[in-house]
Design a protein around this motif. Structure first.
Motif, PDB file in Angstrom:
ATOM      1  N   GLU A 165     -77.644  -1.121  28.481  1.00  0.00           N
ATOM      2  CA  GLU A 165     -78.890  -0.341  28.391  1.00  0.00           C
ATOM      3  C   GLU A 165     -80.133  -1.235  28.248  1.00  0.00           C
ATOM      4  OE1 GLU A 165     -76.472  -0.391  26.202  1.00  0.00           O
ATOM      5  OE2 GLU A 165     -77.226  -0.612  24.157  1.00  0.00           O
ATOM      6  N   TRP A 166     -79.948  -2.531  28.090  1.00  0.00           N
ATOM      7  CA  TRP A 166     -81.099  -3.423  27.927  1.00  0.00           C
ATOM      8  C   TRP A 166     -81.880  -3.549  29.214  1.00  0.00           C
ATOM      9  CZ3 TRP A 166     -78.739  -8.286  25.030  1.00  0.00           C
ATOM     10  CH2 TRP A 166     -78.400  -7.889  23.723  1.00  0.00           C
ATOM     11  N   ARG A 167     -83.218  -3.600  29.060  1.00  0.00           N
ATOM     12  CA  ARG A 167     -84.116  -3.932  30.161  1.00  0.00           C
ATOM     13  C   ARG A 167     -84.953  -5.117  29.676  1.00  0.00           C
ATOM     14  NH1 ARG A 167     -80.756  -1.823  32.079  1.00  0.00           N
ATOM     15  NH2 ARG A 167     -80.585   0.035  33.350  1.00  0.00           N
ATOM     16  N   THR A 168     -86.040  -5.399  30.374  1.00  0.00           N
ATOM     17  CA  THR A 168     -86.799  -6.630  30.085  1.00  0.00           C
ATOM     18  C   THR A 168     -87.139  -6.790  28.598  1.00  0.00           C
ATOM     19  OG1 THR A 168     -87.800  -6.300  32.256  1.00  0.00           O
ATOM     20  CG2 THR A 168     -88.795  -7.983  30.839  1.00  0.00           C
ATOM     21  N   LEU A 169     -87.724  -5.759  27.992  1.00  0.00           N
ATOM     22  CA  LEU A 169     -88.190  -5.906  26.605  1.00  0.00           C
ATOM     23  C   LEU A 169     -87.010  -6.112  25.647  1.00  0.00           C
ATOM     24  CD1 LEU A 169     -91.125  -3.334  26.167  1.00  0.00           C
ATOM     25  CD2 LEU A 169     -91.145  -5.594  27.186  1.00  0.00           C
ATOM     26  N   GLU A 170     -85.950  -5.359  25.863  1.00  0.00           N
ATOM     27  CA  GLU A 170     -84.785  -5.467  24.963  1.00  0.00           C
ATOM     28  C   GLU A 170     -84.110  -6.838  25.134  1.00  0.00           C
ATOM     29  OE1 GLU A 170     -85.277  -2.826  27.083  1.00  0.00           O
ATOM     30  OE2 GLU A 170     -86.161  -1.615  25.475  1.00  0.00           O
ATOM     31  N   MET A 171     -84.080  -7.308  26.377  1.00  0.00           N
ATOM     32  CA  MET A 171     -83.488  -8.624  26.657  1.00  0.00           C
ATOM     33  C   MET A 171     -84.228  -9.706  25.855  1.00  0.00           C
ATOM     34  SD  MET A 171     -81.133  -9.726  28.526  1.00  0.00           S
ATOM     35  CE  MET A 171     -80.849 -11.437  28.262  1.00  0.00           C
ATOM     36  N   ILE A 172     -85.559  -9.641  25.878  1.00  0.00           N
ATOM     37  CA  ILE A 172     -86.353 -10.653  25.174  1.00  0.00           C
ATOM     38  C   ILE A 172     -86.142 -10.522  23.659  1.00  0.00           C
ATOM     39  CG2 ILE A 172     -88.724 -11.438  24.705  1.00  0.00           C
ATOM     40  CD1 ILE A 172     -89.361 -10.460  27.582  1.00  0.00           C
ATOM     41  N   GLU A 173     -86.122  -9.267  23.193  1.00  0.00           N
ATOM     42  CA  GLU A 173     -85.914  -9.028  21.752  1.00  0.00           C
ATOM     43  C   GLU A 173     -84.587  -9.607  21.275  1.00  0.00           C
ATOM     44  OE1 GLU A 173     -86.299  -4.732  21.504  1.00  0.00           O
ATOM     45  OE2 GLU A 173     -87.733  -5.017  19.878  1.00  0.00           O
ATOM     46  N   ASN A 174     -83.590  -9.615  22.135  1.00  0.00           N
ATOM     47  CA  ASN A 174     -82.242 -10.006  21.721  1.00  0.00           C
ATOM     48  C   ASN A 174     -81.861 -11.437  22.066  1.00  0.00           C
ATOM     49  OD1 ASN A 174     -80.781  -7.579  20.495  1.00  0.00           O
ATOM     50  ND2 ASN A 174     -81.843  -6.701  22.251  1.00  0.00           N
ATOM     51  N   THR A 175     -82.740 -12.144  22.767  1.00  0.00           N
ATOM     52  CA  THR A 175     -82.385 -13.502  23.216  1.00  0.00           C
ATOM     53  C   THR A 175     -82.094 -14.433  22.041  1.00  0.00           C
ATOM     54  OG1 THR A 175     -83.587 -13.350  25.295  1.00  0.00           O
ATOM     55  CG2 THR A 175     -83.273 -15.553  24.419  1.00  0.00           C
ATOM     56  N   LEU A 209     -87.124 -12.068  34.287  1.00  0.00           N
ATOM     57  CA  LEU A 209     -86.336 -10.965  33.717  1.00  0.00           C
ATOM     58  C   LEU A 209     -86.859  -9.626  34.235  1.00  0.00           C
ATOM     59  CD1 LEU A 209     -85.879 -12.118  30.017  1.00  0.00           C
ATOM     60  CD2 LEU A 209     -84.069 -11.839  31.708  1.00  0.00           C
ATOM     61  N   ALA A 210     -88.189  -9.506  34.317  1.00  0.00           N
ATOM     62  CA  ALA A 210     -88.777  -8.256  34.826  1.00  0.00           C
ATOM     63  C   ALA A 210     -88.290  -8.003  36.260  1.00  0.00           C
ATOM     64  CB  ALA A 210     -90.299  -8.330  34.769  1.00  0.00           C
ATOM     65  N   ASN A 211     -88.259  -9.041  37.080  1.00  0.00           N
ATOM     66  CA  ASN A 211     -87.764  -8.871  38.458  1.00  0.00           C
ATOM     67  C   ASN A 211     -86.289  -8.514  38.442  1.00  0.00           C
ATOM     68  OD1 ASN A 211     -90.232  -9.455  39.602  1.00  0.00           O
ATOM     69  ND2 ASN A 211     -89.822 -11.657  39.712  1.00  0.00           N
ATOM     70  N   TYR A 212     -85.556  -9.190  37.569  1.00  0.00           N
ATOM     71  CA  TYR A 212     -84.108  -8.957  37.499  1.00  0.00           C
ATOM     72  C   TYR A 212     -83.822  -7.485  37.171  1.00  0.00           C
ATOM     73  CZ  TYR A 212     -79.261  -9.423  36.016  1.00  0.00           C
ATOM     74  OH  TYR A 212     -77.900  -9.264  35.897  1.00  0.00           O
ATOM     75  N   PHE A 213     -84.601  -6.920  36.276  1.00  0.00           N
ATOM     76  CA  PHE A 213     -84.369  -5.527  35.873  1.00  0.00           C
ATOM     77  C   PHE A 213     -85.191  -4.523  36.703  1.00  0.00           C
ATOM     78  CE2 PHE A 213     -83.022  -7.733  31.920  1.00  0.00           C
ATOM     79  CZ  PHE A 213     -81.753  -7.184  31.822  1.00  0.00           C
ATOM     80  N   PRO A 250     -81.649 -15.144  37.398  1.00  0.00           N
ATOM     81  CA  PRO A 250     -80.397 -14.537  37.877  1.00  0.00           C
ATOM     82  C   PRO A 250     -79.161 -15.373  37.524  1.00  0.00           C
ATOM     83  CG  PRO A 250     -82.088 -14.449  39.577  1.00  0.00           C
ATOM     84  CD  PRO A 250     -82.638 -15.290  38.478  1.00  0.00           C
ATOM     85  N   ASP A 251     -79.277 -16.695  37.602  1.00  0.00           N
ATOM     86  CA  ASP A 251     -78.114 -17.537  37.258  1.00  0.00           C
ATOM     87  C   ASP A 251     -77.811 -17.509  35.768  1.00  0.00           C
ATOM     88  OD1 ASP A 251     -77.091 -18.756  39.704  1.00  0.00           O
ATOM     89  OD2 ASP A 251     -79.128 -19.502  39.890  1.00  0.00           O
ATOM     90  N   LEU A 252     -78.848 -17.545  34.951  1.00  0.00           N
ATOM     91  CA  LEU A 252     -78.631 -17.462  33.495  1.00  0.00           C
ATOM     92  C   LEU A 252     -77.961 -16.141  33.151  1.00  0.00           C
ATOM     93  CD1 LEU A 252     -81.892 -18.802  31.771  1.00  0.00           C
ATOM     94  CD2 LEU A 252     -79.705 -19.972  32.014  1.00  0.00           C
ATOM     95  N   MET A 253     -78.416 -15.073  33.793  1.00  0.00           N
ATOM     96  CA  MET A 253     -77.864 -13.747  33.498  1.00  0.00           C
ATOM     97  C   MET A 253     -76.403 -13.654  33.931  1.00  0.00           C
ATOM     98  SD  MET A 253     -80.180 -12.034  31.945  1.00  0.00           S
ATOM     99  CE  MET A 253     -79.753 -10.327  32.077  1.00  0.00           C
ATOM    100  N   LEU A 254     -76.089 -14.353  35.000  1.00  0.00           N
ATOM    101  CA  LEU A 254     -74.708 -14.338  35.489  1.00  0.00           C
ATOM    102  C   LEU A 254     -73.788 -15.016  34.473  1.00  0.00           C
ATOM    103  CD1 LEU A 254     -73.635 -13.373  38.247  1.00  0.00           C
ATOM    104  CD2 LEU A 254     -73.653 -15.758  39.002  1.00  0.00           C
ATOM    105  N   VAL A 255     -74.217 -16.167  34.000  1.00  0.00           N
ATOM    106  CA  VAL A 255     -73.378 -16.947  33.086  1.00  0.00           C
ATOM    107  C   VAL A 255     -73.222 -16.242  31.732  1.00  0.00           C
ATOM    108  CG1 VAL A 255     -73.174 -19.164  31.869  1.00  0.00           C
ATOM    109  CG2 VAL A 255     -74.047 -19.107  34.213  1.00  0.00           C
ATOM    110  N   TYR A 256     -74.306 -15.577  31.288  1.00  0.00           N
ATOM    111  CA  TYR A 256     -74.280 -15.002  29.938  1.00  0.00           C
ATOM    112  C   TYR A 256     -74.152 -13.478  29.957  1.00  0.00           C
ATOM    113  CZ  TYR A 256     -75.565 -19.582  28.104  1.00  0.00           C
ATOM    114  OH  TYR A 256     -75.567 -20.901  27.758  1.00  0.00           O
ATOM    115  N   SER A 257     -73.689 -12.914  31.098  1.00  0.00           N
ATOM    116  CA  SER A 257     -73.705 -11.453  31.258  1.00  0.00           C
ATOM    117  C   SER A 257     -72.910 -10.731  30.171  1.00  0.00           C
ATOM    118  CB  SER A 257     -73.186 -11.054  32.638  1.00  0.00           C
ATOM    119  OG  SER A 257     -71.881 -11.563  32.792  1.00  0.00           O
ATOM    120  N   LYS A 258     -71.884 -11.386  29.628  1.00  0.00           N
ATOM    121  CA  LYS A 258     -71.066 -10.664  28.644  1.00  0.00           C
ATOM    122  C   LYS A 258     -71.804 -10.399  27.322  1.00  0.00           C
ATOM    123  CE  LYS A 258     -68.639 -14.795  27.107  1.00  0.00           C
ATOM    124  NZ  LYS A 258     -67.439 -15.527  27.074  1.00  0.00           N
TER     125      LYS A 258
END
Ligand code: HEM
Length: 185
Positions: free
Chosen positions: A88-98, A149-153, A75-83
């Protein structure tokens, strides 16, 4: 390792234990300061010491601690890098784009930082294979971040995370599957 990871580790220890546990951990690890700066990159040995000592202190295996810490820090990483995150990203897309977004940004901002390489293969609509590569051998942290990430989404109940190799190596493979939602009775 980037200061943000140490700051979040401190918060993790304080949340699950208390401040005096953090101080004890710092002393046992032979570190001189209990505080870390977000704009500084610290020697990797500091994180190895902290995780190793934490495992000794608690009796919890280092890999399990890394997984729990990975879940905690999302949750903290997502807050800092939210921009950098598309709505439309969910867990799988987030990992694909990291690799080219979040970790790419870390590399651009801090020449000394070296996030792990994540080679991601989309096996099918609902399955990824993640090849983690890092001399730091922190694949267990990658497993924890994936679960976080799965919990986050709100997909914690349908994302299955399975390391297909030992989590301990410089190369770790992780299978990430998105299961169908349970039909309501
Ligand atoms: C919100 C998304 C993410 C952000 C903002 C982020 C950011 C970071 C940062 C700042 C570091 C420290 C790098 C350094 O000091 O060299 C790091 C390390 C790390 N990241 Fe990420 N990361 C993200 C997603 C992921 C994902 C999806 C995974 C794995 C599936 C992952 C796995 C790791 C691991 C295991 C490390 C520890 C260092 C290593 O193993 O070499 N991260 N990340």
């Amino acid at each position: 390792m980037h200061g943000s990871i140490f700051i979040l580790l401190k918060r993790f220890v304080q949340t699950h234990y208390d401040y005096s546990t953090w101080i004890k951990l710092i002393e046992l690890s032979g570190l001189s300061s209990a505080d870390f700066d977000i704009n500084t990159v610290y020697p990797d040995e500091h994180i190895y010491q902290l995780v190793g000592q934490a495992a000794e202190m608690t009796g919890i295996p280092a890999e399990v601690l890394q997984e729990k810490f990975g879940e905690f820090l999302v949750p903290d990483l997502m807050l800092v890098y939210s921009k950098y995150v598309q709505p439309e990203w969910r867990t799988l897309e987030m990992i694909e784009n990291t690799e080219h977004t979040m970790h790419g940004q870390v590399r651009r901002n801090h020449a000394e930082a070296s996030p792990p390489v994540l080679h991601v293969t989309r096996v099918s609509e609902n399955e990824l294979l993640v090849d983690y590569i890092s001399k730091r051998r922190m694949g267990a942290l990658a497993v924890g971040i994936t679960r976080g990430l799965a919990n986050y989404f709100d997909e914690g109940d349908r994302i299955k995370v399975t390391p297909t190799t030992s989590e301990n190596g410089e190369k770790v493979q992780i299978r990430v599957e998105r299961l169908p939602r349970q039909a309501k009775q």
